[in-house]
Scaffold this active site. Structure first.
Site, PDB file in Angstrom:
ATOM      1  CG  ASP A  12      -1.882   0.955   1.238  1.00 28.54           C
ATOM      2  OD1 ASP A  12      -2.360   1.437   0.143  1.00 28.54           O
ATOM      3  OD2 ASP A  12      -2.570   1.253   2.156  1.00 28.54           O
ATOM      4  CB  SER A  57      -8.846  -5.415  -3.704  1.00 28.96           C
ATOM      5  OG  SER A  57      -9.284  -4.182  -3.949  1.00 28.96           O
ATOM      6  CG  ASN A  60      -7.501  -2.381  -5.897  1.00 28.10           C
ATOM      7  OD1 ASN A  60      -6.799  -2.976  -5.764  1.00 28.10           O
ATOM      8  ND2 ASN A  60      -7.851  -1.142  -5.131  1.00 28.10           N
ATOM      9  NE  ARG A 186      -8.115   0.849   5.043  1.00 28.97           N
ATOM     10  CZ  ARG A 186      -7.501   1.926   5.136  1.00 28.97           C
ATOM     11  NH1 ARG A 186      -7.503   2.383   6.603  1.00 28.97           N
ATOM     12  NH2 ARG A 186      -7.054   2.633   4.163  1.00 28.97           N
TER      13      ARG A 186
HETATM   14  C1  FPP Z   1      -1.588   0.381  -3.334  1.00 32.52           C
HETATM   15  O1  FPP Z   1      -0.966   1.568  -3.390  1.00 32.52           O
HETATM   16  C2  FPP Z   1      -1.334  -0.594  -4.299  1.00 32.52           C
HETATM   17  C3  FPP Z   1      -2.211  -1.241  -5.306  1.00 32.52           C
HETATM   18  C4  FPP Z   1      -3.512  -0.893  -5.702  1.00 32.52           C
HETATM   19  C5  FPP Z   1      -1.927  -2.484  -5.813  1.00 32.52           C
HETATM   20  C6  FPP Z   1      -0.386  -2.741  -5.773  1.00 32.52           C
HETATM   21  C7  FPP Z   1       0.208  -2.721  -7.019  1.00 32.52           C
HETATM   22  C8  FPP Z   1       1.214  -2.521  -7.361  1.00 32.52           C
HETATM   23  C9  FPP Z   1       2.513  -2.598  -6.162  1.00 32.52           C
HETATM   24  C10 FPP Z   1       1.996  -2.361  -8.654  1.00 32.52           C
HETATM   25  C11 FPP Z   1       1.779  -3.362  -9.514  1.00 32.52           C
HETATM   26  C12 FPP Z   1       2.081  -4.777  -8.722  1.00 32.52           C
HETATM   27  C13 FPP Z   1       2.398  -6.025  -9.556  1.00 32.52           C
HETATM   28  C14 FPP Z   1       2.906  -7.090  -8.690  1.00 32.52           C
HETATM   29  C15 FPP Z   1       2.724  -5.852 -11.089  1.00 32.52           C
HETATM   30  P1  FPP Z   1      -2.594   2.889  -3.679  1.00 32.52           P
HETATM   31  O2  FPP Z   1      -2.590   3.262  -4.717  1.00 32.52           O
HETATM   32  O3  FPP Z   1      -3.619   2.258  -2.796  1.00 32.52           O
HETATM   33  O4  FPP Z   1      -1.447   3.872  -2.896  1.00 32.52           O
HETATM   34  P2  FPP Z   1      -2.371   5.172  -2.039  1.00 32.52           P
HETATM   35  O5  FPP Z   1      -3.247   4.283  -1.065  1.00 32.52           O
HETATM   36  O6  FPP Z   1      -1.090   5.752  -1.419  1.00 32.52           O
HETATM   37  O7  FPP Z   1      -3.403   5.774  -3.005  1.00 32.52           O
END
Ligand code: FPP
Length: 246
Positions: A12, A57, A60, A186
């Site tokens: 995250d 998720s 998402n 969480r």
């Molecule tokens: C959370 O950051 C991350 C995600 C939504 C998914 C994880 C995705 C990656 C690490 C990139 C792709 C992964 C792979 C394995 C190819 P956020 O966008 O929720 O951050 P924020 O809470 O600061 O907005």
């Protein structure tokens, strides 16, 4: 040092990491994907048995279309490129979640990567993609209900082991350690059933800054926990009662 069998990570903070640097969110995801693959390699090198990454998720999809497309294209780009690294590190690749709802080219690459790596005997790497703990539990319940209707099982047969066997993630042991970055504390619909006795490690850093030292800190912290699974620690139990002479 004791190594957990199964580490699961909620990656995250990509967006906030990018914002701090006055970049757009995409920049954070691009960096986050690179970090994910370097952590995968580190975990294989320390002989971890199971690593699960919460990569997308069921919630998402609510993000802007352009961000969802970027996450899908990052998946495509990296997974195709990293297949050799998975082979070199003896890693087998798996997924959990409703992957049939992902773009067709992503689905193809996921099955191809599974096929190519399935005989590897080292770490089992699982990407949770279009995954939600509640959805997984509902799907298992529907399947179990169907088995009852088909006469394969009886309602009275249902217990934790049987229920577990209907979960899509039943090929994985429960996670011993769940790491979440960005100081959010969480589960966000991750491993709701499986996390009943998991240890949690919350790391203040945003995911794109997570590195080997943070992984080691999480494992050190895991080593200092006393896992009692609802029992009592034998060291903390009451001394034996004095014998009463009659
Ligand atoms: C959370 O950051 C991350 C995600 C939504 C998914 C994880 C995705 C990656 C690490 C990139 C792709 C992964 C792979 C394995 C190819 P956020 O966008 O929720 O951050 P924020 O809470 O600061 O907005």
């Amino acid at each position: 040092m004791l190594l957990p069998d199964h580490i699961a990570i909620i990656m995250d903070g990509n967006g906030r990491w990018a914002k701090q640097r006055k970049h757009n969110r995409f920049f954070g995801h691009i960096r986050g994907a690179k970090v994910a693959y370097s952590i995968i390699e580190e975990c294989a090198k320390i002989n971890l048995k199971y690593l699960t990454l919460y990569a997308f998720s069921t919630e998402n999809w609510k993000r802007p279309k352009t961000e969802v497309s970027l996450l899908m294209s990052l998946l495509l780009k990296h997974l195709a490129k990293e297949q050799k690294k998975l082979m070199d590190n003896n890693i087998s690749f798996h997924t959990i979640g409703n992957t049939q709802e992902l773009p067709i080219e992503v689905q193809k690459l996921l099955s191809e990567t599974y096929e190519v790596t399935k005989n590897n005997t080292g770490m089992k790497l699982t990407f949770a993609l279009n995954y939600g703990g509640k959805q997984e539990i509902i799907n298992a319940t529907k399947e179990m209900y169907k088995s009852i209707e088909d006469g394969k099982i009886k309602a009275s047969d249902i217990n934790q082991d049987l229920f577990n066997s209907y979960l899509q993630s039943s090929f994985l042991p429960n996670p011993d350690l769940i790491i979440r970055t960005s100081n959010e504390q969480r589960l966000s619909n991750f491993f709701l059933w499986q996390a009943a006795y998991s240890e949690f490690y919350f790391c203040e850093k945003f995911w794109p800054d997570f590195d080997l030292s943070d992984l080691n800190n999480a494992i050190d912290s895991f080593n200092n926990r006393s896992r009692r699974f609802g029992n009592i620690d034998s060291k903390l139990s009451d001394p034996p009662s004095p014998r009463v002479h009659q």
